[in-house]
Design a protein around this motif. Structure first.
Motif, PDB file in Angstrom:
ATOM      1  N   THR A 133       0.835  -1.196   0.000  1.00  0.00           N
ATOM      2  CA  THR A 133       0.000   0.000   0.000  1.00  0.00           C
ATOM      3  C   THR A 133       0.869   1.246   0.000  1.00  0.00           C
ATOM      4  O   THR A 133       0.606   2.213  -0.742  1.00  0.00           O
ATOM      5  CB  THR A 133      -0.939   0.016   1.221  1.00  0.00           C
ATOM      6  N   ASN A 134       1.927   1.250   0.797  1.00  0.00           N
ATOM      7  CA  ASN A 134       2.842   2.397   0.815  1.00  0.00           C
ATOM      8  C   ASN A 134       3.553   2.571  -0.524  1.00  0.00           C
ATOM      9  O   ASN A 134       3.769   3.702  -0.977  1.00  0.00           O
ATOM     10  CB  ASN A 134       3.861   2.238   1.936  1.00  0.00           C
ATOM     11  N   GLU A 135       3.902   1.461  -1.162  1.00  0.00           N
ATOM     12  CA  GLU A 135       4.543   1.558  -2.469  1.00  0.00           C
ATOM     13  C   GLU A 135       3.556   2.077  -3.516  1.00  0.00           C
ATOM     14  O   GLU A 135       3.923   2.864  -4.394  1.00  0.00           O
ATOM     15  CB  GLU A 135       5.116   0.209  -2.896  1.00  0.00           C
ATOM     16  N   ALA A 136       2.308   1.660  -3.417  1.00  0.00           N
ATOM     17  CA  ALA A 136       1.286   2.193  -4.325  1.00  0.00           C
ATOM     18  C   ALA A 136       1.171   3.708  -4.164  1.00  0.00           C
ATOM     19  O   ALA A 136       1.143   4.455  -5.153  1.00  0.00           O
ATOM     20  CB  ALA A 136      -0.069   1.531  -4.051  1.00  0.00           C
ATOM     21  N   LYS A 137       1.130   4.168  -2.931  1.00  0.00           N
ATOM     22  CA  LYS A 137       1.039   5.609  -2.678  1.00  0.00           C
ATOM     23  C   LYS A 137       2.269   6.337  -3.201  1.00  0.00           C
ATOM     24  O   LYS A 137       2.159   7.449  -3.743  1.00  0.00           O
ATOM     25  CB  LYS A 137       0.865   5.860  -1.179  1.00  0.00           C
ATOM     26  N   ARG A 138       3.431   5.727  -3.068  1.00  0.00           N
ATOM     27  CA  ARG A 138       4.650   6.353  -3.589  1.00  0.00           C
ATOM     28  C   ARG A 138       4.580   6.496  -5.105  1.00  0.00           C
ATOM     29  O   ARG A 138       4.912   7.562  -5.661  1.00  0.00           O
ATOM     30  CB  ARG A 138       5.870   5.520  -3.200  1.00  0.00           C
ATOM     31  N   LEU A 139       4.133   5.446  -5.784  1.00  0.00           N
ATOM     32  CA  LEU A 139       4.040   5.491  -7.238  1.00  0.00           C
ATOM     33  C   LEU A 139       3.003   6.511  -7.703  1.00  0.00           C
ATOM     34  O   LEU A 139       3.224   7.237  -8.680  1.00  0.00           O
ATOM     35  CB  LEU A 139       3.709   4.102  -7.781  1.00  0.00           C
ATOM     36  N   TYR A 140       1.869   6.573  -7.020  1.00  0.00           N
ATOM     37  CA  TYR A 140       0.869   7.587  -7.349  1.00  0.00           C
ATOM     38  C   TYR A 140       1.464   8.987  -7.192  1.00  0.00           C
ATOM     39  O   TYR A 140       1.199   9.885  -7.992  1.00  0.00           O
ATOM     40  CB  TYR A 140      -0.355   7.438  -6.453  1.00  0.00           C
ATOM     41  N   ALA A 141       2.282   9.164  -6.162  1.00  0.00           N
ATOM     42  CA  ALA A 141       2.902  10.475  -5.936  1.00  0.00           C
ATOM     43  C   ALA A 141       3.894  10.820  -7.048  1.00  0.00           C
ATOM     44  O   ALA A 141       3.989  11.978  -7.469  1.00  0.00           O
ATOM     45  CB  ALA A 141       3.603  10.508  -4.582  1.00  0.00           C
ATOM     46  N   GLY A 176      -5.849   1.202  -1.781  1.00  0.00           N
ATOM     47  CA  GLY A 176      -5.711   2.044  -0.598  1.00  0.00           C
ATOM     48  C   GLY A 176      -5.450   3.505  -0.907  1.00  0.00           C
ATOM     49  O   GLY A 176      -4.867   4.220  -0.090  1.00  0.00           O
ATOM     50  N   ILE A 177      -5.927   3.960  -2.065  1.00  0.00           N
ATOM     51  CA  ILE A 177      -5.630   5.314  -2.532  1.00  0.00           C
ATOM     52  C   ILE A 177      -6.791   6.265  -2.251  1.00  0.00           C
ATOM     53  O   ILE A 177      -7.965   5.916  -2.419  1.00  0.00           O
ATOM     54  CB  ILE A 177      -5.327   5.283  -4.046  1.00  0.00           C
ATOM     55  N   ASP A 178      -6.456   7.475  -1.849  1.00  0.00           N
ATOM     56  CA  ASP A 178      -7.409   8.572  -1.717  1.00  0.00           C
ATOM     57  C   ASP A 178      -7.068   9.593  -2.790  1.00  0.00           C
ATOM     58  O   ASP A 178      -5.990  10.193  -2.773  1.00  0.00           O
ATOM     59  CB  ASP A 178      -7.286   9.201  -0.321  1.00  0.00           C
ATOM     60  N   TRP A 179      -7.968   9.790  -3.755  1.00  0.00           N
ATOM     61  CA  TRP A 179      -7.676  10.687  -4.875  1.00  0.00           C
ATOM     62  C   TRP A 179      -7.376  12.112  -4.420  1.00  0.00           C
ATOM     63  O   TRP A 179      -6.687  12.858  -5.127  1.00  0.00           O
ATOM     64  CB  TRP A 179      -8.842  10.704  -5.855  1.00  0.00           C
ATOM     65  N   ASP A 180      -7.880  12.524  -3.289  1.00  0.00           N
ATOM     66  CA  ASP A 180      -7.631  13.888  -2.829  1.00  0.00           C
ATOM     67  C   ASP A 180      -6.142  14.172  -2.652  1.00  0.00           C
ATOM     68  O   ASP A 180      -5.716  15.336  -2.681  1.00  0.00           O
ATOM     69  CB  ASP A 180      -8.354  14.150  -1.506  1.00  0.00           C
ATOM     70  N   ASP A 181      -5.349  13.114  -2.489  1.00  0.00           N
ATOM     71  CA  ASP A 181      -3.909  13.290  -2.297  1.00  0.00           C
ATOM     72  C   ASP A 181      -3.159  13.465  -3.615  1.00  0.00           C
ATOM     73  O   ASP A 181      -1.964  13.790  -3.596  1.00  0.00           O
ATOM     74  CB  ASP A 181      -3.325  12.062  -1.565  1.00  0.00           C
ATOM     75  N   TYR A 182      -3.854  13.264  -4.743  1.00  0.00           N
ATOM     76  CA  TYR A 182      -3.162  13.271  -6.044  1.00  0.00           C
ATOM     77  C   TYR A 182      -3.996  14.039  -7.076  1.00  0.00           C
ATOM     78  O   TYR A 182      -4.492  13.463  -8.045  1.00  0.00           O
ATOM     79  CB  TYR A 182      -2.917  11.825  -6.520  1.00  0.00           C
ATOM     80  N   PRO A 183      -4.154  15.354  -6.895  1.00  0.00           N
ATOM     81  CA  PRO A 183      -5.084  16.119  -7.749  1.00  0.00           C
ATOM     82  C   PRO A 183      -4.682  16.156  -9.232  1.00  0.00           C
ATOM     83  O   PRO A 183      -5.560  16.135 -10.100  1.00  0.00           O
ATOM     84  CB  PRO A 183      -5.053  17.521  -7.131  1.00  0.00           C
ATOM     85  N   HIS A 184      -3.382  16.235  -9.513  1.00  0.00           N
ATOM     86  CA  HIS A 184      -2.955  16.279 -10.915  1.00  0.00           C
ATOM     87  C   HIS A 184      -3.206  14.944 -11.597  1.00  0.00           C
ATOM     88  O   HIS A 184      -3.672  14.888 -12.743  1.00  0.00           O
ATOM     89  CB  HIS A 184      -1.473  16.651 -11.005  1.00  0.00           C
ATOM     90  N   LEU A 185      -2.917  13.877 -10.890  1.00  0.00           N
ATOM     91  CA  LEU A 185      -3.150  12.541 -11.423  1.00  0.00           C
ATOM     92  C   LEU A 185      -4.644  12.280 -11.600  1.00  0.00           C
ATOM     93  O   LEU A 185      -5.067  11.669 -12.591  1.00  0.00           O
ATOM     94  CB  LEU A 185      -2.525  11.492 -10.504  1.00  0.00           C
ATOM     95  N   LYS A 186      -5.459  12.760 -10.669  1.00  0.00           N
ATOM     96  CA  LYS A 186      -6.906  12.567 -10.777  1.00  0.00           C
ATOM     97  C   LYS A 186      -7.459  13.293 -12.001  1.00  0.00           C
ATOM     98  O   LYS A 186      -8.322  12.758 -12.716  1.00  0.00           O
ATOM     99  CB  LYS A 186      -7.603  13.087  -9.522  1.00  0.00           C
ATOM    100  N   GLY A 187      -6.967  14.498 -12.269  1.00  0.00           N
ATOM    101  CA  GLY A 187      -7.414  15.220 -13.455  1.00  0.00           C
ATOM    102  C   GLY A 187      -7.064  14.475 -14.730  1.00  0.00           C
ATOM    103  O   GLY A 187      -7.876  14.379 -15.660  1.00  0.00           O
TER     104      GLY A 187
END
Length: 230
Positions: A133-141, A176-187
């Motif tokens: 889950t932490n690695e997923a969040k890192r990649l999303y970032a 385990g991702i919250d889109w609010d943490d990745y606004p550019h990626l969500k767009g």
């Protein structure tokens, strides 16, 4: 008519989307990975790693039938065949290819593991869940930061890098991702999801997918059946 051997998974969707985006005629053959179709000799003949997707192009580079496995390689092949979604200039082309490799080596395997340990694993192992889950969040970032400065993942133009990554993010909630943490990626995600060819691509074989809720399918996908010689 390209023959596509696939199933409605992120790797399958990559190729479905690419074919739709390129406007190439194709016939899809369902390889039910929960039933073990991926181990049949006729499929192994074109996909020796027993993974979907695979394609057979009746008019290959030399005018003869040509088969390919590995979704990233198939995207490069189709881009080369059609002249679409992979820039011609070396600088721009390698910019796209590095992000395609980022998907193949990072996004796919790591998000797949996050999904597996959070959803499919028969026992909940906190260490594995937290690690992936932490690695997923890192990649999303990483992707969010990229898209703060670039319209698309691979540069200014929509490319096979976007096509490769998008299907893996459709299961963001299970990762385990919250889109609010990745606004550019969500767009970016919303823009890609709205493309007509993408909408068509993710519907290919979608009606064949069923919940993984029986022991036999789990054994085929995750158990000893995977490790037999076929």
């Amino acid at each position: 008519m390209i023959e596509v051997y696939s199933w409605p998974t992120p790797n399958g969707h990559k190729v479905h989307i690419m074919l739709e985006e390129c406007g190439l005629p194709y016939t899809v053959h369902a390889i039910d990975i929960g039933a073990g179709d991926q181990f049949k000799p006729e499929f192994l003949a074109i996909s020796p790693n027993n993974k979907i997707p695979a394609i057979v192009d009746p008019v290959g580079p030399d005018g003869k039938p040509f088969s390919m496995f590995e979704s990233g390689a198939i995207l490069v092949y189709l881009a080369s065949k059609t002249g679409k979604f992979l820039p011609k200039g070396d600088r721009e082309k390698f910019e796209v290819l590095q992000w395609l490799m980022f998907q193949m080596g990072g996004v796919g395997p790591m998000l797949g593991q996050a999904h597996h340990f959070r959803v499919y694993a028969p026992e909940k192992i906190d260490y594995a869940i937290n690690r992936y889950t932490n690695e997923a969040k890192r990649l999303y970032a990483v992707m969010d930061k990229r898209l703060a400065h670039s319209r698309y993942i691979g540069g200014n133009e929509y490319s096979i890098a976007d096509i490769a990554i998008f299907p893996w993010l459709r299961s963001w909630k299970n990762q385990g991702i919250d889109w609010d943490d990745y606004p550019h990626l969500k767009g970016w995600f919303d823009e890609i999801a709205s493309r007509p060819a993408v909408k068509r691509g993710v519907e290919v074989l979608a009606d064949r997918r069923k919940p993984l809720n029986n022991d036999k399918a789990r054994e085929i996908l995750f158990g000893s059946e995977q490790y037999k010689r076929h």
